[in-house]
Every structure is written in structure tokens, then in C-alpha cells.
Design a protein around this motif. Structure first.
Motif, PDB file in Angstrom:
ATOM      1  N   ASN A 186      29.460  48.787 -49.677  1.00 51.08           N
ATOM      2  CA  ASN A 186      28.078  49.077 -49.839  1.00 51.08           C
ATOM      3  C   ASN A 186      27.916  50.024 -50.964  1.00 51.08           C
ATOM      4  O   ASN A 186      26.756  50.183 -51.346  1.00 51.08           O
ATOM      5  CB  ASN A 186      27.738  50.006 -48.395  1.00 51.08           C
ATOM      6  N   ALA A 187      29.017  50.863 -51.026  1.00 50.09           N
ATOM      7  CA  ALA A 187      28.754  51.934 -52.374  1.00 50.09           C
ATOM      8  C   ALA A 187      28.046  51.470 -53.598  1.00 50.09           C
ATOM      9  O   ALA A 187      27.663  52.204 -54.357  1.00 50.09           O
ATOM     10  CB  ALA A 187      30.112  52.891 -52.313  1.00 50.09           C
ATOM     11  N   ARG A 188      28.677  50.376 -53.763  1.00 51.03           N
ATOM     12  CA  ARG A 188      28.356  49.879 -55.231  1.00 51.03           C
ATOM     13  C   ARG A 188      26.719  49.956 -55.447  1.00 51.03           C
ATOM     14  O   ARG A 188      26.353  50.300 -56.463  1.00 51.03           O
ATOM     15  CB  ARG A 188      28.703  48.232 -55.525  1.00 51.03           C
ATOM     16  N   GLY A 189      26.017  49.423 -54.569  1.00 47.93           N
ATOM     17  CA  GLY A 189      24.555  49.520 -54.524  1.00 47.93           C
ATOM     18  C   GLY A 189      24.139  50.763 -54.479  1.00 47.93           C
ATOM     19  O   GLY A 189      23.145  51.278 -55.371  1.00 47.93           O
ATOM     20  N   ALA A 190      24.681  51.942 -54.011  1.00 47.78           N
ATOM     21  CA  ALA A 190      24.282  53.235 -54.170  1.00 47.78           C
ATOM     22  C   ALA A 190      24.369  53.846 -55.538  1.00 47.78           C
ATOM     23  O   ALA A 190      23.656  54.356 -56.430  1.00 47.78           O
ATOM     24  CB  ALA A 190      25.119  54.041 -53.391  1.00 47.78           C
ATOM     25  N   PHE A 191      25.603  53.454 -56.263  1.00 49.31           N
ATOM     26  CA  PHE A 191      25.980  53.891 -57.666  1.00 49.31           C
ATOM     27  C   PHE A 191      24.832  53.068 -58.693  1.00 49.31           C
ATOM     28  O   PHE A 191      24.171  53.619 -59.389  1.00 49.31           O
ATOM     29  CB  PHE A 191      27.207  53.543 -57.956  1.00 49.31           C
ATOM     30  N   THR A 192      24.606  51.757 -58.554  1.00 47.46           N
ATOM     31  CA  THR A 192      23.770  50.946 -59.053  1.00 47.46           C
ATOM     32  C   THR A 192      22.614  51.561 -59.116  1.00 47.46           C
ATOM     33  O   THR A 192      21.613  51.640 -60.267  1.00 47.46           O
ATOM     34  CB  THR A 192      23.739  49.437 -58.976  1.00 47.46           C
ATOM     35  N   GLY A 193      21.918  51.642 -57.981  1.00 42.86           N
ATOM     36  CA  GLY A 193      20.483  51.917 -57.525  1.00 42.86           C
ATOM     37  C   GLY A 193      20.202  53.414 -58.150  1.00 42.86           C
ATOM     38  O   GLY A 193      19.133  53.643 -58.793  1.00 42.86           O
ATOM     39  N   ASP A 194      21.284  54.291 -57.920  1.00 40.00           N
ATOM     40  CA  ASP A 194      20.969  55.782 -58.212  1.00 40.00           C
ATOM     41  C   ASP A 194      20.908  55.759 -59.856  1.00 40.00           C
ATOM     42  O   ASP A 194      19.980  56.333 -60.364  1.00 40.00           O
ATOM     43  CB  ASP A 194      22.165  56.566 -57.934  1.00 40.00           C
ATOM     44  N   LEU A 195      21.760  55.217 -60.430  1.00 42.04           N
ATOM     45  CA  LEU A 195      21.685  55.155 -61.756  1.00 42.04           C
ATOM     46  C   LEU A 195      20.579  54.478 -62.456  1.00 42.04           C
ATOM     47  O   LEU A 195      19.887  55.091 -63.465  1.00 42.04           O
ATOM     48  CB  LEU A 195      23.023  54.323 -62.504  1.00 42.04           C
ATOM     49  N   LEU A 196      20.184  53.268 -61.914  1.00 47.60           N
ATOM     50  CA  LEU A 196      18.729  52.546 -62.291  1.00 47.60           C
ATOM     51  C   LEU A 196      17.840  53.618 -62.233  1.00 47.60           C
ATOM     52  O   LEU A 196      16.932  53.684 -63.062  1.00 47.60           O
ATOM     53  CB  LEU A 196      18.581  51.176 -61.554  1.00 47.60           C
ATOM     54  N   CYS A 197      17.614  54.231 -61.096  1.00 48.33           N
ATOM     55  CA  CYS A 197      16.683  55.148 -60.909  1.00 48.33           C
ATOM     56  C   CYS A 197      16.361  56.133 -61.842  1.00 48.33           C
ATOM     57  O   CYS A 197      15.430  56.527 -62.269  1.00 48.33           O
ATOM     58  CB  CYS A 197      16.540  55.637 -59.335  1.00 48.33           C
ATOM     59  N   ARG A 198      17.707  56.855 -62.110  1.00 51.26           N
ATOM     60  CA  ARG A 198      17.639  57.897 -63.182  1.00 51.26           C
ATOM     61  C   ARG A 198      17.250  57.571 -64.318  1.00 51.26           C
ATOM     62  O   ARG A 198      16.438  58.031 -65.089  1.00 51.26           O
ATOM     63  CB  ARG A 198      18.952  58.520 -63.161  1.00 51.26           C
ATOM     64  N   VAL A 199      17.470  56.214 -64.877  1.00 57.36           N
ATOM     65  CA  VAL A 199      17.210  55.604 -66.134  1.00 57.36           C
ATOM     66  C   VAL A 199      15.715  55.184 -66.210  1.00 57.36           C
ATOM     67  O   VAL A 199      14.983  55.584 -67.083  1.00 57.36           O
ATOM     68  CB  VAL A 199      18.140  54.217 -66.470  1.00 57.36           C
ATOM     69  N   LEU A 200      15.167  54.716 -65.183  1.00 56.77           N
ATOM     70  CA  LEU A 200      13.744  54.094 -65.161  1.00 56.77           C
ATOM     71  C   LEU A 200      12.967  55.565 -65.452  1.00 56.77           C
ATOM     72  O   LEU A 200      11.889  55.507 -65.906  1.00 56.77           O
ATOM     73  CB  LEU A 200      13.351  53.621 -63.881  1.00 56.77           C
ATOM     74  N   ALA A 201      13.471  56.641 -64.557  1.00 58.37           N
ATOM     75  CA  ALA A 201      12.707  57.827 -64.532  1.00 58.37           C
ATOM     76  C   ALA A 201      12.429  58.517 -66.085  1.00 58.37           C
ATOM     77  O   ALA A 201      11.690  59.001 -66.259  1.00 58.37           O
ATOM     78  CB  ALA A 201      13.074  58.846 -63.495  1.00 58.37           C
ATOM     79  N   ALA A 202      13.890  58.461 -66.577  1.00 64.18           N
ATOM     80  CA  ALA A 202      13.902  58.827 -67.989  1.00 64.18           C
ATOM     81  C   ALA A 202      13.066  58.200 -68.933  1.00 64.18           C
ATOM     82  O   ALA A 202      12.728  58.441 -69.989  1.00 64.18           O
ATOM     83  CB  ALA A 202      15.300  58.980 -68.548  1.00 64.18           C
ATOM     84  N   ALA A 203      12.784  57.055 -68.812  1.00 60.44           N
ATOM     85  CA  ALA A 203      12.014  56.024 -69.466  1.00 60.44           C
ATOM     86  C   ALA A 203      10.505  56.238 -69.301  1.00 60.44           C
ATOM     87  O   ALA A 203       9.824  55.610 -69.700  1.00 60.44           O
ATOM     88  CB  ALA A 203      12.358  54.538 -69.347  1.00 60.44           C
ATOM     89  N   GLY A 204      10.117  57.100 -68.167  1.00 63.56           N
ATOM     90  CA  GLY A 204       8.885  57.164 -68.259  1.00 63.56           C
ATOM     91  C   GLY A 204       8.097  56.698 -66.781  1.00 63.56           C
ATOM     92  O   GLY A 204       7.128  56.911 -66.717  1.00 63.56           O
ATOM     93  N   HIS A 205       9.001  56.057 -65.952  1.00 66.41           N
ATOM     94  CA  HIS A 205       8.332  55.203 -65.124  1.00 66.41           C
ATOM     95  C   HIS A 205       8.262  56.217 -63.903  1.00 66.41           C
ATOM     96  O   HIS A 205       9.142  57.261 -63.823  1.00 66.41           O
ATOM     97  CB  HIS A 205       9.228  54.132 -64.450  1.00 66.41           C
ATOM     98  N   LYS A 206       7.416  56.118 -62.937  1.00 70.20           N
ATOM     99  CA  LYS A 206       7.334  56.733 -61.727  1.00 70.20           C
ATOM    100  C   LYS A 206       8.010  56.023 -60.669  1.00 70.20           C
ATOM    101  O   LYS A 206       7.662  55.098 -60.290  1.00 70.20           O
ATOM    102  CB  LYS A 206       6.035  57.032 -61.109  1.00 70.20           C
ATOM    103  N   VAL A 207       9.193  56.605 -60.030  1.00 71.18           N
ATOM    104  CA  VAL A 207      10.316  55.938 -59.165  1.00 71.18           C
ATOM    105  C   VAL A 207      10.327  56.496 -58.053  1.00 71.18           C
ATOM    106  O   VAL A 207      10.367  57.594 -57.932  1.00 71.18           O
ATOM    107  CB  VAL A 207      11.560  55.924 -59.934  1.00 71.18           C
ATOM    108  N   GLU A 208      10.155  55.639 -56.706  1.00 62.53           N
ATOM    109  CA  GLU A 208      10.522  56.193 -55.422  1.00 62.53           C
ATOM    110  C   GLU A 208      11.648  55.419 -55.069  1.00 62.53           C
ATOM    111  O   GLU A 208      11.768  54.174 -55.336  1.00 62.53           O
ATOM    112  CB  GLU A 208       9.162  55.746 -54.773  1.00 62.53           C
ATOM    113  N   ARG A 209      12.366  56.132 -54.280  1.00 57.13           N
ATOM    114  CA  ARG A 209      13.929  55.466 -53.881  1.00 57.13           C
ATOM    115  C   ARG A 209      13.421  55.339 -52.269  1.00 57.13           C
ATOM    116  O   ARG A 209      13.354  56.372 -51.777  1.00 57.13           O
ATOM    117  CB  ARG A 209      14.870  56.359 -54.231  1.00 57.13           C
ATOM    118  N   GLU A 210      14.207  54.127 -51.727  1.00 56.55           N
ATOM    119  CA  GLU A 210      13.794  53.660 -50.568  1.00 56.55           C
ATOM    120  C   GLU A 210      14.928  53.341 -49.864  1.00 56.55           C
ATOM    121  O   GLU A 210      15.746  52.382 -50.666  1.00 56.55           O
ATOM    122  CB  GLU A 210      12.478  52.641 -50.416  1.00 56.55           C
ATOM    123  N   TYR A 211      15.211  53.393 -48.686  1.00 56.81           N
ATOM    124  CA  TYR A 211      16.584  52.851 -47.838  1.00 56.81           C
ATOM    125  C   TYR A 211      15.923  52.243 -46.805  1.00 56.81           C
ATOM    126  O   TYR A 211      15.074  52.783 -45.928  1.00 56.81           O
ATOM    127  CB  TYR A 211      17.475  54.134 -47.457  1.00 56.81           C
TER     128      TYR A 211
END
Length: 558
Positions: free
Chosen positions: A141-166
RNA sequence: GCGCCCGUAGCUCAGCGGAUAGAGCACCUGACUUCGGAUCAGGUGGUCGGGGGUUCGAAUCCCUCCGGGCGCGCCA
């Protein structure tokens, strides 16, 4: 490595008269040459224009180069030189002036260095992990946590407004199964065949408050359900704590039952009906997903009276609910075992009148858990798995994050925790962190010697930097520093993050090489020392911001 | 059987239409009386799973075969 950046306006060539209109597509790129002696940027545009112009690529390259060079005589031009190389590449070199300006801007506003604004910023919902609260998170399961968290950080740094959901299931039979397991242990009976067997189930049985059973008895409810709801909430908050430890936070925790209770599922079914995309068969209600490219139609209600919705029906309700919140893009990060699900969810989105391309699935490849070279199956039911908590305790958050960030989502991983423990000391993350700590140490030492790096607003800064940049070690380091924004853009566009770990490693290497060749603190050369201090301060910021994208700490000492 | 993903150095992985296929680990050889040796310099190691094709150019795109993984409930 470099983004395949289309050149705006490149279809308007500068040659005199009769130029054909050349359609320029993404095949025209600007990139960093693998060999740095070729310059800072390279473009294949002349190679691409050769065919439509029916001229040799080298000749076209020379024409373009001559044109660029004339504009580059401007002393403020960021371009220092343009060279033509066979078979027709154009190699462009940045001026020291441009590099100095970059370093200066990093010092002026360190927090925003590496943050960019993409052409079309979006409001994006990213749903990930979403493991059912029937057991602690394991490394699968944790792979999704790493992948998702990293993606969100990157999308936010690129100027997107990001919301994380479980999203978690508190509605289906798994809840009852874990409740029944807890009850069985409590009553010293055998755990049912479809129950759960991990140690944590015994802990739950021990911790179960008597009031839960008493209340169930009073209302006449099946105790498996009541205990199951209690147990799954315990497990869910444990999952939240584990993710918290990882540095992964969610903005929204949504349960399946709220989708049913708040009418989203019914609304979704009604909309599919209204669209004429459902039919009844064998007493069930079926969504005609084949109309939108799915392999087969999908049952959404197990009876025709709006009762007994399937899990898929809940997901369709969830789509409606999510879009009602105004997102322009909805991203799901799923294990690749869910790939068969992509077509039906996109089909539902389309039938509901949403843009199917606004619904995006990122699939992460399987993590095989191996011990002594043999695969060990992980299962919450059997209780045989390595938890995220164990992983983090054994190898640490930074090493674990780096390990997963370094691999493409689509790349399968063989995970051997014994090997991971052994290798964690060799993890490249420490190499990069060491560079950061070493810079911190130099800056401390300089301060003790009474030398502070010139501030961003120091009028002499630009001159000090331009004076040192002709030096090879300085120039190579400055060029590495300057790449961060495009690394972020690359990661955001490709939605893959391993380029960041590669970049951070290369930057650390560039710093260590600089450290070898260029002494920073030298009382006999105060101006050069000041310029170099400014340069390494900018390096430190760049490393720290790259770590920020990865969720890795940036230590001052190690 | 059908569909999706993956086969790149001894190992773990990048590169995904361009210039000599890279990195880390492992292995071998070197380097400190100066800012942190968790460092640096160099070396060994590759039929990019096989075979066709497209292209000026293919690890990269297409076809095919081989090998591995994952799917193909009114489960969740």
C-alpha cells in the motif's frame, strides 16, 4: 532529461521571402546536451526543418545561428554563444551575466526558487493510498503513499492547486469480517475463514471497549458490524498516524458510507438512467459502459429497486461528488492490479457529461516482497506483511522516500527489507544530504572568520558573481543550480519524480567537485571568497528545495 | 484465450526519436600538514530479451516471437 519543449512561433522562419509554413510539433526540442562542453542548451530544430525546406540541416542551422548571434551582441543578452554541430544541432551557451542574475534571484527569494507556474494551472484532486481500514498499511500500500505524496508536491510546485484525498471503505462486508474476527478472538472462538489473522487483530480484541458490545446487544444489531465499525476506525486512525510519520498528509478523508447516505450514489445512477445508458438484466441494473469503450457492461445495482449498489456504483457517485467540488482534474493513483478498472470509470465520467480526460489514473507497478531471494506473499488476511511503520523504523523516512522517489511508478520493485536495511547506509540520499551539511559547515566557518556572504540586495553581488563565473568549478556549479525549475517542470509534465533524485545527486556531485577545486574561505582573496560564499549559499537553497519536493530533510549537520 | 505493464552493466534502476547508452551499489587503482574522507580522480563491466520493419538517425516508434508480472465477479 530535458523537457520536449515546443518552440513558440517557430513556424515563422526569419529567412527572406517565400518561406514555406512549417508545422512545428513536439518533435522539435530544446534540451541539455549530455556533454556539457557542447553548451547549455541544444536544439534539433534545423534537423526537423531540413525536410520541409529541402535544404541540408547544417545549412539551416548556420542561418539560424547567424541570426541569433546578431541579437546576442546586446550585452544584456542571456546568450553568450551559438554553435552549429553536425549533423545539425544548434548549441547555445548562456552568458555569465545570465547565470549571475539567476544566483542573485535565488538569494533574493529562496523560498520560491524552483516553484514555477505552468501554462494552465489547474485545481486538481489527487486520491491515493485509499487502503481499506482492515489492517495497518504495508509496504505494498505504501508505494501509493510515496508516489502520491511526491506527485502532489511536484504539482503544487508547478503552480497547480492540489488537494489530497483518502477514500476508505466503511460500508462493505470487509468491515463485518474484521468485526467478526475481533469478536471471535474475544470469545476465544476460531477466526472465520474470511476473517483477519494479524497480530493487530488480537490487539483490537484486547482494546475493544465493552460498551461497543453492550450497545449492539441493546439495539439488536449484529455485533460483527458494530465491532467492525469500531475496529476499522481504530485502524484508520492508525493509518493516519503512520502516514503522518511519513510526512504525508491528506486534506480530505472520505468514507464510502457518506456517498450513499448523502445521496451521491443515487444521483449518479439517476443521471446515468437519464442519459439512457442503463438497462435491466436478470434483475440487476447495468451500465452500458461498452458504449464508451469498456470491454463489457457493468452492473451497478444488484436489484432493480435502487437497493444493493455495487462498489462501482459508489465510485460513480464519488465521481459526481468530486466534480461538484469544482476540480478541473481528478487523479487516481492505483496499484496496477486495478488497471482493468480504468475504462469503466472513464466511461462513467463520459456518460455523466464530464470530460473523460479530466479523469486520470496513474498506475503504480507491483512491489514484490522478497526475503532471502524468495517471494513472500503479503496479505492482510494472513497477517503476513511488512508494515509501513516497520519499514520507516528500520531504514528511516529519508532513505525510504528516496528509495521510492528514485523509481518510475511503472517500474516493478523487488523489495527485500534485509537488503534495504543493509543498503540504507549506502543510500544516495546521504550523499546529497552530506553536500548540504558540508555547505552549512562552510557557512558557519566563514561566519566565525568574520566573513558573511553578500546579501541579495548587496550592490556588489552581481559584480562579485560575474567575476568568479569565468572559473570552471564555479561555472559548472552555477549551471547545475540553474536547472532546478526545468527539473520541476519536467517532473510535473511527465508526472514522474525520479528526475528530481537524479538531479539532486548531480547537483551534489557538482558541489563536491567545486569544493575540491575552489577554496571558499580565503582571507587573502576577500572578493573571490564573497562571490563563492554567495554561490554555495544558492547551492544550499537549491538542494534544500529539491529535498522539499521529495519530503526529505535538509540537515545542517550529520 | 483476451487486455494492460515490464525485460538496458554482476545487482538496483535512469534514458523513451538525436550527438560516444548513463547513475548508484559491488569490484580494482590512486588522492588529505588548509573550508566535514558520509569526499574526490580513474578503471573493469553492455548482442539495450530475439527477429523483422519505418527513419537521415531506433534502447526509444510499428509488427512478431520469447520470458516475467497483473487483470478479465452483481468481491471490495
Amino acid at each position: 532529461m530535458a523537457p520536449a519543449a515546443p518552440i513558440p512561433g517557430a513556424s515563422a522562419p526569419a529567412s527572406a521571402g517565400g518561406a514555406p509554413t512549417v508545422p512545428v510539433d513536439s518533435a522539435v526540442t530544446i534540451e541539455h546536451p549530455a556533454d556539457p562542453t557542447r553548451g547549455d542548451f541544444a536544439s534539433n530544430i534545423a534537423l526537423k526543418l531540413a525536410k520541409p525546406y529541402r535544404r541540408p540541416p547544417l545549412e539551416i542551422a548556420r542561418i539560424i545561428a547567424a541570426h541569433v548571434v546578431t541579437t546576442a551582441t546586446d550585452p544584456d543578452s542571456p546568450i553568450a554563444a551559438v554553435e552549429v554541430a553536425p549533423p545539425g544541432f544548434l548549441n547555445v551557451r548562456l552568458s555569465d551575466h545570465a547565470l549571475a542574475a539567476t544566483v542573485q534571484s535565488i538569494l533574493r527569494n529562496p523560498a520560491s526558487w524552483g516553484r514555477i507556474t505552468v501554462a494552465r494551472p489547474e485545481h486538481i484532486n489527487v486520491e491515493f493510498v485509499s487502503a481499506n481500514p482492515t489492517g495497518p498499511l504495508h509496504i505494498g500500500n505504501a508505494r501509493g503513499a510515496f508516489t502520491g505524496d511526491l506527485l502532489c508536491r511536484v504539482l503544487a510546485a508547478a503552480g497547480h492547486k492540489v488537494e489530497r484525498e483518502y477514500y476508505f471503505n466503511d460500508f462493505g462486508s470487509q468491515v463485518k469480517n474484521i468485526g467478526a474476527s475481533v469478536v471471535a478472538i474475544r470469545e476465544k472462538c476460531d477466526i472465520p475463514d474470511d476473517g483477519y489473522h494479524g497480530d493487530y487483530v488480537y490487539d483490537l480484541a484486547r482494546d475493544l471497549p465493552a460498551s461497543v458490545l453492550v450497545d449492539a446487544d441493546r439495539t439488536g444489531e449484529d455485533p460483527s458490524w458494530a465491532v467492525g465499525r469500531w475496529a476499522s476506525e481504530q485502524v484508520r486512525s492508525g493509518i493516519e498516524a503512520s502516514l503522518d510519520h511519513l510526512g504525508c498528509h491528506f486534506d480530505v478523508w472520505r468514507s464510502e458510507s457518506t456517498l450513499h447516505n448523502d445521496g451521491w450514489v443515487k444521483q449518479a445512477v439517476d443521471r446515468l438512467r437519464a442519459a439512457g445508458d442503463v438497462y435491466e438484466e436478470d434483475g440487476a441494473v447495468v451500465f452500458r459502459s461498452t458504449k464508451f469503450g469498456d470491454d463489457k457492461d457493468r452492473v451497478i445495482l444488484r436489484s432493480t429497486d435502487d437497493a444493493a449498489p455495487t462498489y462501482f456504483a459508489a465510485d460513480i457517485g464519488y465521481l459526481v461528488e468530486k466534480f461538484s467540488r469544482g476540480y478541473e482534474r481528478i487523479v487516481f493513483i492505483w496499484g496496477e492490479d486495478h488497471h482493468g478498472y480504468v475504462a469503466r470509470v472513464k466511461a462513467a465520467a463520459q456518460s455523466l457529461g464530464f470530460d473523460r480526460d479530466a479523469v486520470q489514473m496513474i498506475l503504480t507497478a507491483w512491489v514484490r516482497f522478497v526475503r532471502d531471494g524468495k517471494e513472500v506473499s503479503m496479505s492482510k488476511r494472513t497477517g503476513e506483511f511488512i508494515t509501513l511503520d516497520e519499514l520507516l523504523a528500520e531504514i528511516g523516512v529519508d532513505a525510504a522516500r528516496w528509495f521510492f522517489a528514485s523509481r518510475a511508478a511503472s517500474s516493478g520493485i523487488d523489495f527485500d527489507i534485509e537488503l534495504a536495511k543493509k543498503q540504507s547506509n549506502e543510500n544516495p540520499v546521504y550523499y546529497v544530504q552530506y553536500a548540504h551539511a558540508r555547505i552549512a559547515s562552510i557557512l558557519r566557518k566563514a561566519e566565525e572568520a568574520g566573513m558573511t556572504p553578500p546579501g541579495a540586495d548587496d550592490a556588489r553581488l552581481a559584480g562579485l558573481l560575474e567575476a568568479i563565473l569565468p572559473g570552471v568549478p564555479e561555472a559548472q556549479l552555477a549551471r547545475q543550480i540553474a536547472r532546478l525549475p526545468e527539473v520541476v517542470e519536467d517532473a510535473a509534465v511527465s508526472e514522474e519524480t525520479h528526475g528530481i533524485t537524479t538531479y539532486a545527486t548531480e547537483l551534489a556531485t557538482a558541489f563536491h567537485a567545486f569544493y575540491r577545486d575552489a577554496r571558499v574561505i580565503d582571507e587573502t582573496e576577500p572578493d573571490r571568497s564573497a562571490g563563492r560564499l554567495a554561490l554555495i549559499a544558492a547551492t544550499k537553497t537549491t538542494l534544500a528545495n529539491a529535498f522539499g519536493l521529495l519530503g526529505v530533510s535538509a540537515p545542517e549537520t550529520m
